[in-house]
Design a protein around this motif. Structure first.
Motif, PDB file in Angstrom:
ATOM      1  N   HIS A  78      88.677   1.923 113.074  1.00  0.00           N
ATOM      2  CA  HIS A  78      88.847   2.833 111.937  1.00  0.00           C
ATOM      3  C   HIS A  78      90.226   3.477 111.805  1.00  0.00           C
ATOM      4  CE1 HIS A  78      85.119   2.805 109.808  1.00  0.00           C
ATOM      5  NE2 HIS A  78      84.397   3.032 110.885  1.00  0.00           N
ATOM      6  N   ASP A 105      84.929  -2.836 110.873  1.00  0.00           N
ATOM      7  CA  ASP A 105      85.416  -1.464 110.642  1.00  0.00           C
ATOM      8  C   ASP A 105      86.756  -1.232 111.318  1.00  0.00           C
ATOM      9  OD1 ASP A 105      82.490   0.697 110.174  1.00  0.00           O
ATOM     10  OD2 ASP A 105      83.098  -1.168 109.218  1.00  0.00           O
ATOM     11  N   ARG A 109      89.248   5.871 107.216  1.00  0.00           N
ATOM     12  CA  ARG A 109      89.167   7.065 108.078  1.00  0.00           C
ATOM     13  C   ARG A 109      90.511   7.403 108.724  1.00  0.00           C
ATOM     14  NH1 ARG A 109      84.459   9.791 106.861  1.00  0.00           N
ATOM     15  NH2 ARG A 109      82.643   8.451 107.053  1.00  0.00           N
ATOM     16  N   ASN A 137      81.224  -3.183 107.293  1.00  0.00           N
ATOM     17  CA  ASN A 137      80.964  -2.689 105.938  1.00  0.00           C
ATOM     18  C   ASN A 137      82.178  -1.954 105.358  1.00  0.00           C
ATOM     19  OD1 ASN A 137      80.248  -0.613 107.948  1.00  0.00           O
ATOM     20  ND2 ASN A 137      79.775   0.624 106.155  1.00  0.00           N
ATOM     21  N   HIS A 138      83.155  -1.637 106.222  1.00  0.00           N
ATOM     22  CA  HIS A 138      84.382  -1.008 105.730  1.00  0.00           C
ATOM     23  C   HIS A 138      85.450  -2.023 105.333  1.00  0.00           C
ATOM     24  CE1 HIS A 138      84.079   3.406 105.888  1.00  0.00           C
ATOM     25  NE2 HIS A 138      83.061   3.124 106.675  1.00  0.00           N
ATOM     26  N   MET A 143      84.113   0.755  99.968  1.00  0.00           N
ATOM     27  CA  MET A 143      84.416   1.710 101.053  1.00  0.00           C
ATOM     28  C   MET A 143      85.918   2.002 101.081  1.00  0.00           C
ATOM     29  SD  MET A 143      81.446   2.300 102.139  1.00  0.00           S
ATOM     30  CE  MET A 143      81.364   2.997 103.753  1.00  0.00           C
ATOM     31  N   TYR A 147      87.346   5.736 101.400  1.00  0.00           N
ATOM     32  CA  TYR A 147      87.597   6.187 102.776  1.00  0.00           C
ATOM     33  C   TYR A 147      89.019   5.939 103.275  1.00  0.00           C
ATOM     34  CZ  TYR A 147      82.676   7.269 102.925  1.00  0.00           C
ATOM     35  OH  TYR A 147      81.443   7.815 102.648  1.00  0.00           O
ATOM     36  N   ARG A 236      71.343   5.317 105.024  1.00  0.00           N
ATOM     37  CA  ARG A 236      72.597   4.866 104.400  1.00  0.00           C
ATOM     38  C   ARG A 236      72.351   4.302 103.002  1.00  0.00           C
ATOM     39  NH1 ARG A 236      76.610   3.990 108.599  1.00  0.00           N
ATOM     40  NH2 ARG A 236      75.729   3.732 110.685  1.00  0.00           N
ATOM     41  N   HIS A 263      79.219  -0.058 114.284  1.00  0.00           N
ATOM     42  CA  HIS A 263      78.722   0.613 113.083  1.00  0.00           C
ATOM     43  C   HIS A 263      78.248   2.056 113.269  1.00  0.00           C
ATOM     44  CE1 HIS A 263      77.344   0.680 108.971  1.00  0.00           C
ATOM     45  NE2 HIS A 263      76.061   0.514 109.226  1.00  0.00           N
ATOM     46  N   TYR A 287      86.416  10.384 117.319  1.00  0.00           N
ATOM     47  CA  TYR A 287      86.352   9.836 115.953  1.00  0.00           C
ATOM     48  C   TYR A 287      86.717  10.917 114.924  1.00  0.00           C
ATOM     49  CZ  TYR A 287      84.436   7.117 112.061  1.00  0.00           C
ATOM     50  OH  TYR A 287      84.269   6.428 110.899  1.00  0.00           O
TER      51      TYR A 287
END
Ligand SMILES: O=C(O)c1nn[nH]c1-c1ccccc1
Ligand SMILES: [Mn+2]
Ligand SMILES: [Mn+2]
Length: 334
Positions: A78, A105, A109, A137-138, A143, A147, A236, A263, A287
């Motif tokens: 991320h 991912d 972020r 999924n990012h 997304m 993000y 989600r 995830h 994170y």
């Protein structure tokens, strides 16, 4: 990209014949650590060559670890480039005898997603069997818009480059099969009991492009494990939660031992669930500069009996330059 001129004043290592070299990658990482960029011509070349490479790959990729070699499996990173680079300091850089598998991912972020994704793609081109990448999924338009990755690429390079990343994300494999026995996917298992490895291998992911809100491809990227048997809806809103019986059925039906997925943030960086058949690995320590979690990675070595040995390694966050956040959304409650 051949028409883009690299000025004489450019002080980085050059790519002359289109081939990414170790010298180029080492120099690129050094520049990224110093918050410098690489020339946009080289960024374009890396993205386009990566898109071409993955376009020819199946949606499930087999990973075999030769004797004396090692594979390190990492989870979400991320955009935390300084923690990502710290993995290589702690555990060694990718090479022909030490492969890495990053399980989705890579971006969003953190404020250094571009540096991470260009490093991952460059290593894929340098060592095709030394770097494996799963779509998370990012690695999707929806997304990236919210993000941070889209804003980061547009701020550091251009809209065109973001479009090229989007098209390249659509070519990323959806899962890996390590030593024929370990299924590695970003989210988890499907809402159906009859999904085979062959069906996953044959998913036409490129035609689909964006995973959407339903169907096998989106479920693989969004699902989460649950303690109780059976399945339940996910908070989600995409994918489902799957219980130990679902994991056991999937493993038995496909003659595999376990599922490794990512995830979800884990306080210890990893968690072993479903009586050892489902492992979550997460590699972004502290994170969002706030959760206080450890990061972790899994060193996989070939072993005669089972075919593999797993060693879990935890690590803490390191200092990183304070920059503007590209993502205006704090944690989405996950
Ligand atoms: O950003 C994250 O933490 C994340 N990682 N995988 N999925 C998410 C997510 C999904 C929806 C909303 C918020 C975060
Ligand atoms: Mn994530
Ligand atoms: Mn995710």
């Amino acid at each position: 990209t051949q028409s883009i001129i690299v000025e004489d004043s450019y002080d980085g290592v050059r790519i002359d014949d289109g081939k990414v070299t170790k010298e180029f990658v080492d120099d690129m990482i050094e520049r990224f650590v110093a918050q410098k960029k690489i020339h946009r011509r080289y960024a374009y070349e890396i993205i386009l060559q990566t898109r071409k490479y993955f376009s020819e790959q199946a949606s499930l990729v087999d990973v075999e670890i030769p004797k004396e070699h090692k594979l390190t499996i990492c989870g979400d990173v991320h955009g935390q480039f300084y923690d990502f680079n710290n993995i290589f300091k702690l555990n060694g850089r990718p090479s022909e005898t030490h492969a890495y598998l990053f399980n989705g991912d890579f971006v969003d972020r953190g404020s250094f997603s571009l540096e991470i994704i260009l490093t991952l793609f460059a290593y894929k081109l340098l060592y095709p069997t030394g770097m494996y990448l799963t779509r998370g999924n990012h690695e999707t338009d929806d997304m990236n818009k919210v993000y941070g990755f889209e804003d980061e690429v547009k701020a550091k390079f251009s809209d065109t480059m973001f479009k090229m990343f989007s098209e390249t994300f659509a070519t990323l494999p959806l899962a890996h099969l390590v030593q024929k026995k370990i299924f590695v996917v970003h989210g988890g298992l499907s809402s159906r009991d009859d999904v085979t490895l062959e069906e996953i291998r044959n998913i036409d992911r490129i035609a689909k492009g964006q995973p959407g809100q339903g169907g096998l491809m989106s479920e693989l990227l969004w699902a989460d494990p649950q303690f109780l048997p059976g399945r339940s809806p996910s908070a989600r809103g995409v994918g489902q939660k799957f219980g130990p019986d679902v994991t056991e059925n999937f493993c038995k039906m496909n003659d595999i031992d376990m599922v490794i997925r990512s995830h979800e943030v884990k306080h210890q960086g990893y968690q072993i669930e479903h009586s050892g058949r489902c492992v979550t690995i997460f590699s972004a320590p502290n994170y969002c500069d706030s959760v206080g979690n450890k990061g972790a990675y899994i060193n996989v070595t070939p072993e005669t009996e089972k075919g593999y040995k797993l060693d879990y390694v935890q690590f803490d966050a390191v200092e990183h330059p304070k920059t503007q956040p590209y993502s205006n959304k704090f944690r989405g409650g996950f």
